[in-house]
Design an enzyme around this catalytic site. Structure first.
Site, PDB file in Angstrom:
ATOM      1  N   HIS A   1      54.656  52.035  41.521  1.00 30.46           N
ATOM      2  CA  HIS A   1      54.462  51.490  40.093  1.00 30.46           C
ATOM      3  C   HIS A   1      54.080  52.500  39.305  1.00 30.46           C
ATOM      4  O   HIS A   1      52.819  53.344  40.058  1.00 30.46           O
ATOM      5  CB  HIS A   1      53.904  50.137  39.961  1.00 30.46           C
ATOM      6  CG  HIS A   1      54.784  48.949  40.376  1.00 30.46           C
ATOM      7  ND1 HIS A   1      53.912  47.755  40.343  1.00 30.46           N
ATOM      8  CD2 HIS A   1      55.946  48.722  40.404  1.00 30.46           C
ATOM      9  CE1 HIS A   1      54.996  46.624  40.567  1.00 30.46           C
ATOM     10  NE2 HIS A   1      56.124  47.427  40.774  1.00 30.46           N
TER      11      HIS A   1
ATOM     12  N   ASP B   1      51.727  52.893  37.002  1.00 29.41           N
ATOM     13  CA  ASP B   1      50.369  53.031  36.790  1.00 29.41           C
ATOM     14  C   ASP B   1      49.567  53.613  37.620  1.00 29.41           C
ATOM     15  O   ASP B   1      48.246  53.566  37.760  1.00 29.41           O
ATOM     16  CB  ASP B   1      49.910  51.594  36.094  1.00 29.41           C
ATOM     17  CG  ASP B   1      50.150  50.449  37.313  1.00 29.41           C
ATOM     18  OD1 ASP B   1      51.089  50.562  38.020  1.00 29.41           O
ATOM     19  OD2 ASP B   1      49.381  49.501  36.874  1.00 29.41           O
ATOM     20  N   HIS B   2      50.397  53.806  38.937  1.00 25.26           N
ATOM     21  CA  HIS B   2      49.515  54.119  40.070  1.00 25.26           C
ATOM     22  C   HIS B   2      49.975  55.679  40.774  1.00 25.26           C
ATOM     23  O   HIS B   2      49.282  56.179  41.601  1.00 25.26           O
ATOM     24  CB  HIS B   2      49.863  53.309  41.388  1.00 25.26           C
ATOM     25  CG  HIS B   2      49.220  51.834  41.131  1.00 25.26           C
ATOM     26  ND1 HIS B   2      48.027  51.637  41.602  1.00 25.26           N
ATOM     27  CD2 HIS B   2      49.519  50.918  40.309  1.00 25.26           C
ATOM     28  CE1 HIS B   2      47.673  50.389  41.374  1.00 25.26           C
ATOM     29  NE2 HIS B   2      48.731  49.853  40.468  1.00 25.26           N
TER      30      HIS B   2
ATOM     31  N   HIS C   1      52.325  42.202  47.216  1.00 27.39           N
ATOM     32  CA  HIS C   1      52.755  42.638  45.881  1.00 27.39           C
ATOM     33  C   HIS C   1      54.249  42.273  45.938  1.00 27.39           C
ATOM     34  O   HIS C   1      54.981  41.793  46.507  1.00 27.39           O
ATOM     35  CB  HIS C   1      52.212  44.078  45.718  1.00 27.39           C
ATOM     36  CG  HIS C   1      52.237  44.170  44.061  1.00 27.39           C
ATOM     37  ND1 HIS C   1      51.946  43.441  43.032  1.00 27.39           N
ATOM     38  CD2 HIS C   1      52.602  45.075  43.322  1.00 27.39           C
ATOM     39  CE1 HIS C   1      52.118  43.707  41.781  1.00 27.39           C
ATOM     40  NE2 HIS C   1      52.646  44.938  41.931  1.00 27.39           N
TER      41      HIS C   1
ATOM     42  N   ASP D   1      46.715  45.330  43.324  1.00 26.75           N
ATOM     43  CA  ASP D   1      48.063  44.864  43.355  1.00 26.75           C
ATOM     44  C   ASP D   1      48.567  43.975  44.305  1.00 26.75           C
ATOM     45  O   ASP D   1      49.428  44.291  45.100  1.00 26.75           O
ATOM     46  CB  ASP D   1      48.893  46.164  42.968  1.00 26.75           C
ATOM     47  CG  ASP D   1      48.704  46.606  41.708  1.00 26.75           C
ATOM     48  OD1 ASP D   1      47.690  47.059  41.123  1.00 26.75           O
ATOM     49  OD2 ASP D   1      49.659  46.589  40.905  1.00 26.75           O
TER      50      ASP D   1
END
Length: 303
Positions: A63, A65-66, A138, A206
């Site tokens: 994702h 944001d990682h 997740h 997550d």
């Protein structure tokens, strides 16, 4: 000694006083990064550390944001004339994802080495770390990581003398090497006591609470765990989006018998994590709301 810094604690989007997800460790001249959200290299500079010794980057999942900070970090490393290889670790698809991001950094003066995790749990030995990657729960394929610095048993000069081991072999044996001279074989177990307690750090984000987290985090010196939501009324939302609440993280820390827990990966709507820590500490007293730049030095126990 293991230096640990929680560079960014934000989930989904960066905020003016909260960088996106990243953790950095330093050990024996080498640095390791877990996740690389947008702004990670700025967070490193704000901490007063440097990206130059980073030899390993582990990704929990892909994702934005990682991993969105990776292209800029690679460019900065290239502009700093880095030539030594960089090892990237992550779930299946790592090389494809990174190569897609590298469209803005197509030429680098150093090699990228890819280690793709394909099993529910895998153990890697890299740069003095034992890295255990374990699958979590997740809405995309996602892994947590346990970092361990193992510690050999204490060297016994008395045992070395009893085995009539020449002095020149003491140091290699202490380092775990097997040596031979004149048909005689000397092994480390001849001179080393039982393994001593090392250093253990577990990082997961997550995910819903899982047995794999509980098992791998067991007896960690530091457990860094996502706390997406602190509010009581967000429990169902956490389940729906496959994230975790503060209280669920605290229950994992308690049941895994860790020494200390830091929360991280907050929802953008969670402005003041400290407001919810009293109920968290009722479950696991040694809990802390992580903040950007929060750091600690983990040391071996004294003999």
């Amino acid at each position: 000694m293991l230096d640990v810094c929680l560079l960014g604690t934000g989930g989904m989007m960066p905020l003016p006083r909260r960088w996106l997800t990243a953790l950095m460790t330093r050990y024996n001249g080498s640095s390791l990064l877990i996740d690389c959200g947008e702004g990670t290299q700025v967070a490193i500079r704000e901490k007063g550390w440097t990206f130059k010794p980073i030899d390993i980057i582990c990704f929990t999942h892909y994702h934005g944001d990682h991993i969105s900070g990776l292209p800029g970090l690679l460019l900065s490393m290239g502009n700093a004339d880095r030539t030594q290889p960089l090892t990237l670790v992550g779930p299946k698809g790592l090389e494809r994802v990174v190569n897609a991001l590298r469209i803005i950094a197509p030429e680098l003066p150093f090699e990228l080495k890819f280690i793709e995790i394909t099993k529910p749990e895998e153990v890697l030995e890299l740069n003095g770390y034992r890295i255990t990657a374990f699958k979590v729960n997740h809405n995309v394929l996602c892994y947590g990581y346990t970092l361990e610095i193992l510690r050999k048993g204490k060297f016994s000069p008395e045992s070395a003398r009893e085995h009539d081991i020449p002095l020149k072999f003491w140091n290699p044996l202490q380092k775990g090497q097997i040596v031979e001279e004149d048909g005689r074989i000397f092994t480390p177990d001849m001179v080393l006591g039982p393994e001593r307690k090392g250093i253990k750090l577990t990082y997961t984000t997550d995910t819903r609470p899982t047995e794999s987290i509980l098992r791998n985090a067991a007896d960690s010196d530091l457990f860094i765990c996502e706390g997406m939501y602190g509010e009581e009324d967000k429990a169902e939302k956490a389940k729906g989006y496959k994230h975790m609440t503060f209280k669920e993280a605290a229950a994992l820390a308690r049941d895994a018998h860790v020494e200390e827990m830091w929360l991280t990966h907050y929802s953008p709507s969670l402005i003041r994590p400290d407001d919810y820590m009293e109920s968290v500490r009722n479950i696991f007293p040694n809990s802390y709301a992580g903040k950007d730049g929060k750091s600690v030095e983990l040391n071996f126990e004294e003999d």
